[in-house]
Design a protein around this motif. Structure first.
Motif, mmCIF file in Angstrom:
data_model
loop_
_atom_site.group_PDB
_atom_site.id
_atom_site.type_symbol
_atom_site.label_atom_id
_atom_site.label_comp_id
_atom_site.label_asym_id
_atom_site.label_seq_id
_atom_site.Cartn_x
_atom_site.Cartn_y
_atom_site.Cartn_z
ATOM 1 N N ILE A 158 4.053 -2.250 -4.545
ATOM 2 C CA ILE A 158 3.284 -1.334 -3.162
ATOM 3 C C ILE A 158 3.332 -1.253 -2.423
ATOM 4 N N ALA A 159 3.114 -0.229 -1.834
ATOM 5 C CA ALA A 159 2.985 -0.239 -0.183
ATOM 6 C C ALA A 159 1.309 -0.239 0.185
ATOM 7 N N PRO A 160 0.869 -1.068 0.747
ATOM 8 C CA PRO A 160 -0.233 -1.184 1.027
ATOM 9 C C PRO A 160 -0.600 -0.819 2.245
ATOM 10 N N GLU A 161 -0.565 -0.107 3.063
ATOM 11 C CA GLU A 161 -0.707 0.438 4.070
ATOM 12 C C GLU A 161 -1.005 2.246 3.981
ATOM 13 N N LEU A 168 -7.053 -0.954 -4.780
ATOM 14 C CA LEU A 168 -5.667 -1.672 -6.762
ATOM 15 C C LEU A 168 -5.322 -2.715 -6.614
ATOM 16 N N ILE A 169 -5.036 -3.369 -5.198
ATOM 17 C CA ILE A 169 -3.844 -4.501 -5.614
ATOM 18 C C ILE A 169 -5.453 -5.236 -5.873
ATOM 19 N N GLY A 170 -6.186 -5.108 -5.637
ATOM 20 C CA GLY A 170 -7.454 -5.912 -6.358
ATOM 21 C C GLY A 170 -7.465 -5.681 -7.297
ATOM 22 N N MET A 179 1.428 -7.784 -8.384
ATOM 23 C CA MET A 179 1.415 -6.614 -7.259
ATOM 24 C C MET A 179 2.355 -7.039 -5.863
ATOM 25 N N GLN A 180 3.469 -6.320 -6.359
ATOM 26 C CA GLN A 180 4.310 -6.717 -4.916
ATOM 27 C C GLN A 180 4.723 -5.686 -3.674
ATOM 28 N N LEU A 181 4.606 -6.481 -2.541
ATOM 29 C CA LEU A 181 4.205 -5.371 -1.464
ATOM 30 C C LEU A 181 6.286 -5.206 -0.891
ATOM 31 N N GLY A 182 6.486 -3.717 -0.953
ATOM 32 C CA GLY A 182 7.490 -3.723 -0.495
ATOM 33 C C GLY A 182 7.860 -1.689 -0.588
ATOM 34 N N HIS A 183 8.881 -1.616 0.080
ATOM 35 C CA HIS A 183 8.923 0.194 0.266
ATOM 36 C C HIS A 183 7.818 0.485 1.439
#
Length: 368
Positions: A158-161, A168-170, A179-183
């Motif tokens: 997921i893109a956190p920005e 949603l991450i929470g 939940m992984q940060l990527g792309h």
């Protein structure tokens, strides 16, 4: 029964591994230094948390592809994996997840175990697609719930920005989904906020994320400064060996993945990656514009590459087996000890695979 240098959960043992009903029941022998003998190595089976395809088949092709992909990766020592989707229209993702939900409930003979799904997109930044098709969009909980009802989704990139994604991450991390940060084009601050909310890893570290600058550390800076886990592709094409070593010093449980495509285990030529056509040549896979599009890496080659850049064999193995298992919270895979699954890989002294066992079943290399 063959005598091996066995990499156990507590170090090297020269001896024999016994298994019954798919589980390790004992390891007989004494502590050793493998440098003092010429016996083969017996390592825990590799666990690959980022697999798009192999053997000419792509996960997004659905049920008819899964046998081929899991058989292909088992030949190279991967005994368990996460089937990884591509960004696509919702109905295509749902179709594939429905088929994977059925496949995850069993393990056909001669296949690696599919532990679940890594949903890589569609909840990514359209400005950082990499090789992902352009179907990225903002995540809505209703859509995620539909997907969760179809298959055991273990990891979501997921893109956190993107607005709403931190919340949603929470929510999803509290339900046990990694939940992984990527792309992502996110900032350092957005990366730290995502980690604080429950994000727990980074997708193919360095690739398809905002880079490190000393005044704008980016998502990569957040990973290097704060992460416990992150995945990395050690094909020595996606990431320079020096950058790999920097990540190894910064991230305690850095683990390795292949990000493998349909081209894995196949000759040069054109293959499918989701809705894209990609070309395998010169040891890599690329889109028509030259963008790297996954890899042809196998986990046994990943092991050899890590050793080549200076890691001890035991540590290289740990980053291909134990750490990915730890990331998923699996105590019965990724290590050889009584009670664990009998997943193991035997290698000769040149680190070439000579035998693979998955859940107590020995792979027949002649017919694989």
């Amino acid at each position: 029964m063959l005598e091996d240098n066995i990499l156990t959960a507590h170090g090297w043992v020269r001896g024999y591994l016994r298994h019954e009903n798919g589980k390790v029941v004992g390891i007989e022998g004494s502590p050793c230094n493998p440098a003092d003998n010429d016996l083969p190595y017996l390592l825990p089976g590799f666990i690959d948390l980022h697999v798009h395809g192999g053997g000419g088949k792509d996960i997004m092709q659905g049920a008819q592809a899964f046998d081929t992909i899991t058989r292909t990766h088992l030949r190279f020592g991967t005994t368990a994996l996460l089937a990884t989707t591509m960004t696509a229209p919702n109905h295509d993702i749902s179709r594939v997840l429905g088929a994977l939900g059925d496949f995850c409930q069993t393990r056909p003979s001669g296949c690696a175990r599919v532990l679940g799904v890594h949903l890589e997109g569609p909840f990514i930044n359209p400005g950082k697609l990499g090789a992902q098709p352009n179907f990225a969009h903002t995540a809505l909980m209703a859509e995620v719930e539909d997907y969760l009802n179809l298959a055991p989704i273990k990891v979501i990139t997921i893109a956190p920005e993107i607005a709403g994604h931190i919340e949603l991450i929470g929510t999803l991390s509290a339900r046990g989904i990694r939940m992984q940060l990527g792309h992502t084009l996110g900032s350092y601050e957005e990366g730290v906020a995502a980690l604080d909310a429950g994000a727990s890893s980074f997708t193919h570290l360095y690739n398809a994320m905002s880079p490190l600058h000393h005044r704008e550390p980016g998502i990569l800076g957040a990973a290097l400064a704060h992460a416990r886990f992150a995945e990395l592709i050690p094909d020595l094409l996606h990431v320079h060996p020096g950058a790999i070593r920097a990540a190894l010093r910064a991230i305690p449980c850095l683990y390795c993945v292949t990000d493998s495509t349909a081209a894995t285990g196949m000759p040069d030529g054109e293959y499918q990656l989701g809705s894209h056509t990609v070309t395998k040549c010169l040891g890599g896979v690329r889109l028509a514009d030259g963008t790297l599009a996954g890899s042809t890496l196998t986990m046994d080659q990943a092991l050899r590459n890590l050793v080549k850049i200076g890691l001890p064999l035991a540590e290289a193995s740990q980053r291909l087996s134990q750490f990915p298992a730890d990331y998923l919270g699996l105590e019965d895979r990724g290590r050889l000890q009584p009670g664990s699954w009998a997943d193991c890989v035997r290698l000769d002294r040149s680190l070439n695979i000579t035998a693979v066992m998955v859940e107590g079943e020995a792979l027949d290399f002649q017919n694989a």
